[in-house]
Design a protein around this motif. Sequence first.
Motif, PDB file in Angstrom:
ATOM      1  N   UNK A  76       0.839  -1.195   0.000  1.00 16.28           N
ATOM      2  CA  UNK A  76       0.000   0.000   0.000  1.00 16.28           C
ATOM      3  C   UNK A  76       0.872   1.242   0.000  1.00 16.28           C
ATOM      4  N   UNK A  77       1.886   1.244   0.845  1.00 21.60           N
ATOM      5  CA  UNK A  77       2.793   2.388   0.937  1.00 21.60           C
ATOM      6  C   UNK A  77       3.487   2.649  -0.394  1.00 21.60           C
ATOM      7  N   UNK A  78       3.929   1.589  -1.051  1.00 20.31           N
ATOM      8  CA  UNK A  78       4.667   1.735  -2.313  1.00 20.31           C
ATOM      9  C   UNK A  78       3.779   2.295  -3.414  1.00 20.31           C
ATOM     10  N   UNK A  79       2.563   1.761  -3.548  1.00 22.34           N
ATOM     11  CA  UNK A  79       1.680   2.217  -4.619  1.00 22.34           C
ATOM     12  C   UNK A  79       1.169   3.632  -4.353  1.00 22.34           C
ATOM     13  N   UNK A  80       0.902   3.956  -3.091  1.00 22.27           N
ATOM     14  CA  UNK A  80       0.434   5.301  -2.763  1.00 22.27           C
ATOM     15  C   UNK A  80       1.528   6.326  -3.041  1.00 22.27           C
ATOM     16  N   UNK A  81       2.758   5.977  -2.713  1.00 22.45           N
ATOM     17  CA  UNK A  81       3.887   6.866  -3.001  1.00 22.45           C
ATOM     18  C   UNK A  81       3.984   7.137  -4.502  1.00 22.45           C
ATOM     19  N   UNK A  82       3.726   6.102  -5.306  1.00 19.21           N
ATOM     20  CA  UNK A  82       3.763   6.271  -6.763  1.00 19.21           C
ATOM     21  C   UNK A  82       2.639   7.189  -7.239  1.00 19.21           C
ATOM     22  N   UNK A  83       1.424   6.974  -6.739  1.00 16.09           N
ATOM     23  CA  UNK A  83       0.280   7.751  -7.202  1.00 16.09           C
ATOM     24  C   UNK A  83       0.386   9.218  -6.795  1.00 16.09           C
ATOM     25  N   UNK A  84       0.983   9.472  -5.654  1.00 18.82           N
ATOM     26  CA  UNK A  84       1.139  10.853  -5.176  1.00 18.82           C
ATOM     27  C   UNK A  84       1.992  11.704  -6.106  1.00 18.82           C
ATOM     28  N   UNK A  85       2.758  11.066  -6.965  1.00 20.59           N
ATOM     29  CA  UNK A  85       3.553  11.819  -7.940  1.00 20.59           C
ATOM     30  C   UNK A  85       2.677  12.446  -9.018  1.00 20.59           C
ATOM     31  N   UNK A  86       1.436  11.961  -9.147  1.00 26.39           N
ATOM     32  CA  UNK A  86       0.561  12.409 -10.221  1.00 26.39           C
ATOM     33  C   UNK A  86      -0.639  13.218  -9.755  1.00 26.39           C
ATOM     34  N   UNK A  87      -1.066  13.007  -8.509  1.00 28.22           N
ATOM     35  CA  UNK A  87      -2.294  13.670  -8.045  1.00 28.22           C
ATOM     36  C   UNK A  87      -2.401  13.583  -6.533  1.00 28.22           C
ATOM     37  N   UNK A  88      -3.202  14.479  -5.917  1.00 24.02           N
ATOM     38  CA  UNK A  88      -3.509  14.317  -4.491  1.00 24.02           C
ATOM     39  C   UNK A  88      -4.164  12.956  -4.281  1.00 24.02           C
ATOM     40  N   UNK A  89      -3.635  12.183  -3.343  1.00 27.18           N
ATOM     41  CA  UNK A  89      -4.068  10.778  -3.225  1.00 27.18           C
ATOM     42  C   UNK A  89      -4.134  10.363  -1.767  1.00 27.18           C
ATOM     43  N   UNK A  90      -5.079   9.441  -1.476  1.00 22.27           N
ATOM     44  CA  UNK A  90      -5.246   8.905  -0.133  1.00 22.27           C
ATOM     45  C   UNK A  90      -5.736   7.473  -0.217  1.00 22.27           C
ATOM     46  N   UNK A  91      -5.780   6.823   0.911  1.00 19.63           N
ATOM     47  CA  UNK A  91      -6.383   5.505   1.030  1.00 19.63           C
ATOM     48  C   UNK A  91      -7.857   5.689   1.364  1.00 19.63           C
ATOM     49  N   UNK A  92      -8.691   4.732   0.946  1.00 16.84           N
ATOM     50  CA  UNK A  92     -10.106   4.775   1.299  1.00 16.84           C
ATOM     51  C   UNK A  92     -10.416   3.746   2.378  1.00 16.84           C
TER      52      UNK A  92
END
Length: 276
Positions: free
Chosen positions: A213-229
């Motif tokens: 989860x940490x790895x994928x969220x770190x990746x997505x944050x490079x493109x847009x404001x992102x959080x876990x649901x």
Amino acid sequence: MIRLPAPAKLNLFLYITGRRDNGYHDLQTLFQFVDFGDELSFEEADELTLSPALPGVATDNNLIIKAARLLQSHTGCTRGARIRLTKRLPMGGGLGGGSSDAATALVGLNRLWQLNVPADELATLGLQLGADVPVFVHGRAAFAEGVGDIFTDAAPPEPWYLVLNPGVEVATAAIFTDPDLPRNSPVLSLEQRLSLPWQNDCEALVKKRHPEVAKLLSWLLEYAPSRMTGTGACIFGTFDSREAAENTLKKAPDGTFGFVARGCNQSPLLTALDAL
């Protein structure tokens, strides 16, 4: 035949504000639906059946069958139904798939069997199946408080989302019983919450327990404001356009399940029901 969607939900924010003596947690969260999810179809039949079976879930334990039997018991209805589930949402992903399926079962069978049970009554019934079921029955974006059972209608922006699944299943009970879960967020009004940066109090703990989860969220944050649901594992990024979200999905790490969807303050379930 009646065919109805069982849409996913996102927790746009999630704060844990306390823990009760019975172990339940007080929280504040903002629910919004998206125009993607499972689908259920209902046909009159002599008996109550569901297909296909979900891997690892006994039919008697499936929330769809539980919802159907609860509605039968509540109303005295003895009619049957042939229910077919098209499953698109991952289990244990924080998207509310099981609760949404149960809500759509209550709503769909109420219509199929012509029981005319009011929506508020269906929502109260749904609470016996899970804390999130009433918000799916209610069908409006909502600010939830208490243990998730006190709702205030809300109208957050309806952007495009990219939702990604890290490929792990997070047990909600394990998160809420973990001593490291923060439980001291202040109780604020909806207006105050909307004016502050949004976060999810479960996110840090889930990232610690599940590095995927940490790895994928770190990746997505490079493109847009992102959080876990919810309590995870799915994460979401917020985009101004469908094109931007789809372009980011194309770049996702190999093997990542994801989808692009629009935020909806009225559930696709209500929209489909109005069209019947």
